[in-house]
Design a protein around this motif. Sequence first.
Motif: not given
Ligand SMILES: Cc1cc2nc3c(=O)[nH]c(=O)nc-3n(C[C@H](O)[C@H](O)[C@H](O)COP(=O)(O)OP(=O)(O)OC[C@H]3O[C@@H](n4cnc5c(N)ncnc54)[C@H](O)[C@@H]3O)c2cc1C
Length: 377
Positions: A15-16, A35, A43, A46, A48, A98, A121, A154-155, A275, A288
């Motif tokens: 999402l970010a 990606e 993924k 939760g 929500y 998701r 990456v 991540s790596n 994150d 999220m």
């Molecule tokens: C058990 C659990 C329940 C949750 N429930 C909720 C909820 O109900 N509501 C809520 O708001 N939040 C919830 N969260 C938190 C939420 O899921 C995260 O905060 C959110 O997904 C963060 O988004 P992001 O874009 O930072 O990361 P992500 O969605 O994790 O995206 C990161 C992306 O980077 C990619 N990536 C990683 N390394 C590389 C690389 N080297 N090269 C290319 N791509 C790469 C991955 O494949 C991934 O798609 C929950 C988390 C957990 C663990």
Amino acid sequence: MIKQQFDVIVIGGGLAGLTSAIHLSKAKFKVLLIEKNDYPKHKVCGEYVSNEVLPYLESLGFNPFEFGAKKIANFELTTHNNKSIKANLPLGGFGMSRYEMDFQLYQLAVKNNVKVLQETVIDIVFEADMFQVETKLNEKFQSKIVIGAFGKRSNLDIKFQRKFITKKSPYLGVKIHVSGDFPEDKVALHNFKGGYCGVSKVENNHINLCYITDFEAFKSYKDIDAFQEEVLFKNSALKAIFKNSEAQFKQPLTISQISFETKNPIENHVIMCGDTAGMIHPLCGNGMGMAIRSAQLASHLIIDYLQGKIETREALENQYAKRWKKTFNLRLKAGHTIAYLFRQDWLAPKLLRLLSWFPFLIPQIIKMTHGKPMIVK
Ligand SMILES: Cc1cc2nc3c(=O)[nH]c(=O)nc-3n(C[C@H](O)[C@H](O)[C@H](O)COP(=O)(O)OP(=O)(O)OC[C@H]3O[C@@H](n4cnc5c(N)ncnc54)[C@H](O)[C@@H]3O)c2cc1C
């Protein structure tokens, strides 16, 4: 050999990453998003989403209700000893998988001229005021700015030698979609010894069951089924949902090593979002929201920098780090404290009993971990 040059390279299309890429591309910058996985993909989450981010998502051209997202306004908490506490959600939110949300945002990114590459990456080098990004297939790209949106672990965290990556984390997350009965407008948090399970509906009427627990408590059981039978099902609401529904995945999805350690919002000149910059405990249901909000914050400042309104990279980095901390530090601290208190086996039932006596405290606690609806500029 360097293949192509971009204004911004976004690493990670969750999402970010997706929202920042759309924002910057709409502002007419040349954006590459890399990606590692294909879309759509489930993924552990939760699912929500707080309404805090709705105005911003709409401004990017994304309306979750067009894709069947469920409007959620009610909250239920059940305790270890099966007491139920109900409250209204101060801001409310929506339920969307998701699988669907990331996929629709990916399509919107492509429609808005973001170049999306499915690759991992493996390195980011900063030299002579430019970034060079290298992928596993040895493709190399250059850009003025890199956004790190590669999630909780991540790596690249190992590559950057980030401190949190060396520390073990006790948390394990498990998620499954099921079909069955559950109110569309409710999110429930059902507590059990050593964890809690979030329950809410998503766009296709499936119910998302997502729990987080202590790995130490989990590993003494033979498998997930045994753990659920013996631990989760002590909560009668959870037992009823699991027993009266039909699994929609062959196997539940699991992730371990979920870390809530403090991270830096800037690392090796890379601007970290979502994150990657810091993770709030899922108990607060707002990771999220924070991911999307940090993407907006970064995008505004990057636009100012690329347009010359912020004169130096140092000023860009300082402003981002300062604003990130101002926006998220308090809610992260509140989230960590709440999660810590609820992890104490002796204390959690007492706290839950307190909430059952004073349910008006629940919206106040939720407010501490959420922001106001985002202002769209
Ligand atoms: C058990 C659990 C329940 C949750 N429930 C909720 C909820 O109900 N509501 C809520 O708001 N939040 C919830 N969260 C938190 C939420 O899921 C995260 O905060 C959110 O997904 C963060 O988004 P992001 O874009 O930072 O990361 P992500 O969605 O994790 O995206 C990161 C992306 O980077 C990619 N990536 C990683 N390394 C590389 C690389 N080297 N090269 C290319 N791509 C790469 C991955 O494949 C991934 O798609 C929950 C988390 C957990 C663990």
